[in-house]
Design a protein around this motif. Structure first.
Motif, PDB file in Angstrom:
ATOM      1  N   GLY A  63     -29.681 -15.911  -5.390  1.00  0.00           N
ATOM      2  CA  GLY A  63     -28.441 -16.122  -4.645  1.00  0.00           C
ATOM      3  C   GLY A  63     -27.280 -15.347  -5.225  1.00  0.00           C
ATOM      4  O   GLY A  63     -26.461 -14.785  -4.493  1.00  0.00           O
ATOM      5  N   PHE A  64     -27.199 -15.295  -6.545  1.00  0.00           N
ATOM      6  CA  PHE A  64     -26.126 -14.544  -7.197  1.00  0.00           C
ATOM      7  C   PHE A  64     -26.256 -13.051  -6.902  1.00  0.00           C
ATOM      8  O   PHE A  64     -25.268 -12.383  -6.578  1.00  0.00           O
ATOM      9  CB  PHE A  64     -26.151 -14.784  -8.706  1.00  0.00           C
ATOM     10  CG  PHE A  64     -25.109 -14.008  -9.445  1.00  0.00           C
ATOM     11  CD1 PHE A  64     -23.788 -14.410  -9.433  1.00  0.00           C
ATOM     12  CD2 PHE A  64     -25.459 -12.862 -10.143  1.00  0.00           C
ATOM     13  CE1 PHE A  64     -22.820 -13.685 -10.110  1.00  0.00           C
ATOM     14  CE2 PHE A  64     -24.509 -12.136 -10.822  1.00  0.00           C
ATOM     15  CZ  PHE A  64     -23.178 -12.546 -10.807  1.00  0.00           C
ATOM     16  N   ILE A  65     -27.471 -12.534  -6.998  1.00  0.00           N
ATOM     17  CA  ILE A  65     -27.687 -11.113  -6.715  1.00  0.00           C
ATOM     18  C   ILE A  65     -27.351 -10.801  -5.256  1.00  0.00           C
ATOM     19  O   ILE A  65     -26.712  -9.782  -4.958  1.00  0.00           O
ATOM     20  CB  ILE A  65     -29.135 -10.708  -7.063  1.00  0.00           C
ATOM     21  CG1 ILE A  65     -29.332 -10.780  -8.586  1.00  0.00           C
ATOM     22  CG2 ILE A  65     -29.471  -9.321  -6.533  1.00  0.00           C
ATOM     23  CD1 ILE A  65     -30.761 -10.629  -9.032  1.00  0.00           C
ATOM     24  N   ALA A  66     -27.743 -11.672  -4.336  1.00  0.00           N
ATOM     25  CA  ALA A  66     -27.430 -11.463  -2.918  1.00  0.00           C
ATOM     26  C   ALA A  66     -25.920 -11.509  -2.681  1.00  0.00           C
ATOM     27  O   ALA A  66     -25.375 -10.694  -1.928  1.00  0.00           O
ATOM     28  CB  ALA A  66     -28.137 -12.511  -2.064  1.00  0.00           C
ATOM     29  N   ALA A  67     -25.225 -12.439  -3.317  1.00  0.00           N
ATOM     30  CA  ALA A  67     -23.776 -12.548  -3.136  1.00  0.00           C
ATOM     31  C   ALA A  67     -23.056 -11.318  -3.670  1.00  0.00           C
ATOM     32  O   ALA A  67     -22.120 -10.812  -3.032  1.00  0.00           O
ATOM     33  CB  ALA A  67     -23.269 -13.804  -3.835  1.00  0.00           C
ATOM     34  N   VAL A  68     -23.486 -10.813  -4.808  1.00  0.00           N
ATOM     35  CA  VAL A  68     -22.860  -9.608  -5.372  1.00  0.00           C
ATOM     36  C   VAL A  68     -23.126  -8.401  -4.475  1.00  0.00           C
ATOM     37  O   VAL A  68     -22.224  -7.598  -4.217  1.00  0.00           O
ATOM     38  CB  VAL A  68     -23.373  -9.356  -6.807  1.00  0.00           C
ATOM     39  CG1 VAL A  68     -22.969  -7.986  -7.308  1.00  0.00           C
ATOM     40  CG2 VAL A  68     -22.853 -10.436  -7.737  1.00  0.00           C
ATOM     41  N   THR A  69     -24.341  -8.273  -3.964  1.00  0.00           N
ATOM     42  CA  THR A  69     -24.681  -7.145  -3.099  1.00  0.00           C
ATOM     43  C   THR A  69     -23.892  -7.185  -1.804  1.00  0.00           C
ATOM     44  O   THR A  69     -23.274  -6.187  -1.399  1.00  0.00           O
ATOM     45  CB  THR A  69     -26.190  -7.149  -2.790  1.00  0.00           C
ATOM     46  OG1 THR A  69     -26.911  -7.108  -4.021  1.00  0.00           O
ATOM     47  CG2 THR A  69     -26.576  -5.968  -1.917  1.00  0.00           C
ATOM     48  N   ILE A  70     -23.878  -8.327  -1.137  1.00  0.00           N
ATOM     49  CA  ILE A  70     -23.150  -8.462   0.130  1.00  0.00           C
ATOM     50  C   ILE A  70     -21.649  -8.297  -0.096  1.00  0.00           C
ATOM     51  O   ILE A  70     -20.957  -7.651   0.693  1.00  0.00           O
ATOM     52  CB  ILE A  70     -23.482  -9.812   0.796  1.00  0.00           C
ATOM     53  CG1 ILE A  70     -24.953  -9.812   1.227  1.00  0.00           C
ATOM     54  CG2 ILE A  70     -22.566 -10.088   1.977  1.00  0.00           C
ATOM     55  CD1 ILE A  70     -25.474 -11.164   1.638  1.00  0.00           C
ATOM     56  N   GLY A  71     -21.138  -8.857  -1.168  1.00  0.00           N
ATOM     57  CA  GLY A  71     -19.718  -8.716  -1.474  1.00  0.00           C
ATOM     58  C   GLY A  71     -19.334  -7.280  -1.763  1.00  0.00           C
ATOM     59  O   GLY A  71     -18.256  -6.826  -1.370  1.00  0.00           O
ATOM     60  N   SER A  72     -20.195  -6.549  -2.446  1.00  0.00           N
ATOM     61  CA  SER A  72     -19.914  -5.142  -2.738  1.00  0.00           C
ATOM     62  C   SER A  72     -19.888  -4.305  -1.459  1.00  0.00           C
ATOM     63  O   SER A  72     -19.016  -3.454  -1.287  1.00  0.00           O
ATOM     64  CB  SER A  72     -20.967  -4.574  -3.687  1.00  0.00           C
ATOM     65  OG  SER A  72     -20.896  -5.217  -4.924  1.00  0.00           O
TER      66      SER A  72
END
Length: 75
Positions: free
Chosen positions: A29-38
């Motif tokens: 979830g953290f990796i997905a949030a960072v990717t989508i946020g970027s």
């Protein structure tokens, strides 16, 4: 009954106290949030000082509509 409790105690003491699947969900979830946020940040208006910077190759270009949701469908 006491014999069963004694045999179960060492097995419980060696088991992990925090489920691995629970940790995996948080990491993914953290990796997905960072990717989508970027991606969202790179597609937004550039902050002061970043106007002349290039967009990274891995970030897709998202075109904005002038009036989203208004007018006739384009298809």
């Amino acid at each position: 009954m006491h014999l069963l409790m004694q045999t179960a105690a060492p097995a419980a003491a060696n088991s992990p106290h925090f489920p691995v699947a629970f940790t995996l969900v948080y990491v993914v979830g953290f990796i997905a949030a960072v990717t989508i946020g970027s991606i969202a940040w790179y597609n937004s208006k550039r902050p002061a000082g970043w106007e002349s910077k290039e967009r990274p190759d891995f970030v897709p270009k998202v075109n904005k509509e002038e009036t989203p949701g208004l007018g006739e469908p384009k298809s």
